[in-house]
Structure formats: structure tokens, C-alpha cells
Write an enzyme that holds these catalytic residues in place. Structure first.
Site, PDB file in Angstrom:
ATOM      1  N   GLU A  43     -26.077 -51.183  73.083  1.00 32.71           N
ATOM      2  CA  GLU A  43     -26.089 -50.888  74.517  1.00 32.71           C
ATOM      3  C   GLU A  43     -25.855 -49.397  74.742  1.00 32.71           C
ATOM      4  O   GLU A  43     -24.996 -48.794  74.105  1.00 32.71           O
ATOM      5  CB  GLU A  43     -25.005 -51.713  75.213  1.00 32.71           C
ATOM      6  CG  GLU A  43     -24.971 -51.556  76.721  1.00 32.71           C
ATOM      7  CD  GLU A  43     -23.913 -52.416  77.387  1.00 32.71           C
ATOM      8  OE1 GLU A  43     -24.041 -52.667  78.595  1.00 32.71           O
ATOM      9  OE2 GLU A  43     -22.949 -52.842  76.704  1.00 32.71           O
ATOM     10  N   LYS A 118     -29.819 -55.998  82.660  1.00 29.04           N
ATOM     11  CA  LYS A 118     -28.548 -56.720  82.554  1.00 29.04           C
ATOM     12  C   LYS A 118     -28.313 -57.535  83.825  1.00 29.04           C
ATOM     13  O   LYS A 118     -28.268 -56.994  84.935  1.00 29.04           O
ATOM     14  CB  LYS A 118     -27.420 -55.716  82.342  1.00 29.04           C
ATOM     15  CG  LYS A 118     -26.081 -56.307  81.953  1.00 29.04           C
ATOM     16  CD  LYS A 118     -25.113 -55.178  81.632  1.00 29.04           C
ATOM     17  CE  LYS A 118     -23.824 -55.652  80.998  1.00 29.04           C
ATOM     18  NZ  LYS A 118     -22.965 -54.494  80.624  1.00 29.04           N
ATOM     19  N   CYS A 159     -24.650 -57.416  76.596  1.00 24.67           N
ATOM     20  CA  CYS A 159     -23.181 -57.375  76.640  1.00 24.67           C
ATOM     21  C   CYS A 159     -22.584 -58.499  77.493  1.00 24.67           C
ATOM     22  O   CYS A 159     -22.496 -59.628  77.052  1.00 24.67           O
ATOM     23  CB  CYS A 159     -22.725 -55.989  77.120  1.00 24.67           C
ATOM     24  SG  CYS A 159     -20.998 -55.617  76.691  1.00 24.67           S
TER      25      CYS A 159
END
Length: 284
Positions: A43, A118, A159
Site C-alpha cells: 500500500e 479502497k 488494508c
């Protein structure tokens, strides 16, 4: 067809974008030379991780008019002849100027085959330890993302997305054999949940799960946990590392997906008469 060899690049990054891109390229090509045919970056691999950096390092994602990082990623995949899950970069949407935390996926010809924004923004507050609010500057994505390879389909999350089992459930019901998560857990949440979440997503869905972190830099404002890890469909850790820069390699035996599903046949045992199928209403 060659067997699938996965490489997670636990990259040391700094404040200089061009240096980060050159370093990422050297590590991707190193992994390719070692036999990897799917490579994952972490990331925010092209920048420091922090809300104060997203705008400064942001780029548009347009394969027809590639920006600095997009051009670099395409060339890494093409020159290494690998499928490249390009970690994430801060994305600036041209039409709205909105910012996203976005993963791009590239095929061995250097063509963009998937993007994932995301979906779940990292907003946490551990009193006296860490406060982080991605939503102060970022917008969330709105779709489940997958990409096809000769070995099968893979889903992508970034994440904090790993904490939400529905993304992996939908991907697995669509036929994905693995989930790939570029991520940057920190030294508070990492020791608590990083490996646990990977093993949970693998176990829940009887798929492979892999997460790729940046290396830890104690001089940075955000201290990544590291410990990039691959977990198999039996929820066993098959490859991992510590917090320093490293490349984690794993030979992915896809026969394990069928083996675990024959041994523990939860796919035919679910009771959608008493609880909903989260994939049934998937519109993405």
C-alpha cells in the site's frame, strides 16, 4: 503452464517518489528473475503513508495518458513479464478532484487489467496510541474487484478492507481462488490482527490470502507492521517475514482449494434459508 509463484515485495519507501519507483522496479525485476510470475507491491508504495501526503503524491490513473507511477508500473510488469498487483497509490480523479487510495493490476504485457479503490477507509482511534482518519481526505471505492490469470481469478482489497469479510466472500463465490491485500497495518493493530485476519479470510472462504506491507521505518510518521504473509486455504501460514525490507516467496498449490473444499464441504452446506447470501445481491 508454469506453476504459480507469488512474490510479496515488502518495500522500504521514503519521501522521494522517483526513488521509490526506481526501487520498486528493481525489486519487482529481482522477484521475476527468481521465478515469480505474480508480484505484489505494498500500500502507498510510491509515497509515505499519511493523510498529509495523499494530495501531494496523488496522480490520475489513465493508461492512455500515463502519469509517472502508472508508466512505471506498466513497465515493471512488462519488463518482468509478471502479473503485477501494484500496491496502491493516491489517486486523483480528474473530473472531481476527489482522492482515492487505489490499487492497479497489470498483466505481463504491461496492460492495466483492474483497478480497486479502497472501499473501507481506515478511521481508527486508539486513545494514547494512534488516531488515523483516511476519510478526512479520501473518498471510498464502491465495488468488489477481481482479475483473471491463467491460474484462476483473484480478488483485491486494500488494508482495512480485510476487516470486512463480505468482500472476500463475494470474490470467492464468484470463483476467485485467492485474495490479495496490499496493506499497511501499524505497530498497534498489526500484532493484534494482521495474521489473524489473513487466516480468517482464508479459512472462511477456503482460498489463498496474501497481504503485502511496506517495511517498517521508525523515522517515518507512520510505523508499518511489516510481516508480509501468505496463507493457504487450510488457514496455514506458508510464508512470512519480519519488519525489514524483504521479498516473501510462496509456491501456490491451487489443488489445495479443491482439497479443502472436498474435506470440509461448507460450500454445499450453507443454509441460505436461514441467513442471507451476501453474494446473491451483488450488483458489481
Amino acid at each position: 503452464m508454469a506453476a504459480l509463484k507469488l512474490a510479496l515485495i515488502q518495500l522500504a519507501t521514503g519521501a522521494h517518489k522517483a526513488t521509490n519507483l526506481a526501487h520498486a522496479r528493481s525489486k519487482v525485476l529481482e522477484a521475476a528473475k527468481a521465478g515469480a510470475n505474480m508480484v505484489v507491491l505494498p500500500e502507498c508504495f510510491n509515497s509515505p503513508y499519511g493523510t498529509q501526503y495523499f494530495g501531494q503524491y496523488s496522480e490520475e490513473i489513465d493508461a492512455a495518458r500515463p502519469s509517472e507511477s502508472i508508466r512505471a508500473l506498466s513497465e515493471m510488469a512488462r519488463d518482468g513479464k509478471v502479473y503485477l498487483v501494484g500496491g496502491s497509490i493516491p489517486e486523483r480523479e480528474a473530473a472531481t478532484e476527489s482522492l482515492y487510495n487505489t490499487c492497479t493490476v497489470w498483466n505481463p504485457e504491461g496492460l492495466l487489467i483492474a483497478t480497486h479503490r479502497k472501499a473501507h477507509l481506515f478511521d481508527i482511534d486508539f486513545p494514547g496510541k494512534i488516531v488515523f482518519k483516511e476519510s478526512e481526505v479520501l473518498k471510498p471505492g464502491n465495488k468488489v474487484t477481481e482479475f483473471a490469470t491463467p491460474w484462476g481469478k483473484f480478488g483485491v482489497g486494500i488494508c482495512y478492507d480485510i476487516r470486512f469479510p463480505e468482500l472476500a466472500m463475494i470474490a470467492a463465490r464468484r470463483g476467485c481462488v485467492g485474495m490479495i491485500y496490499p496493506g499497511a497495518f501499524n505497530t498497534t493493530t498489526g500484532p493484534m490482527h494482521w495474521e489473524l485476519l489473513l487466516r480468517a479470510r482464508a479459512m472462511d472462504n477456503q482460498i489463498f490470502a496474501a497481504a503485502c506491507s511496506p517495511a517498517r521505518d521508525l523515522d517515518a510518521s507512520y510505523h508499518a507492521w511489516g510481516h508480509s504473509t501468505v496463507v493457504d486455504p487450510f488457514a496455514r501460514v506458508v510464508a512470512t517475514t519480519g519488519d525489514a525490507e524483504d521479498i516473501v516467496y510462496a509456491d501456490i498449490d491451487l489443488a489445495l482449494v479443491d482439497e479443502v473444499r472436498r474435506s470440509i464441504p461448507i460450500y454445499s452446506q450453507r443454509r441460505f434459508d436461514i441467513y442471507p447470501d451476501v453474494a446473491a445481491d451483488d450488483k458489481h
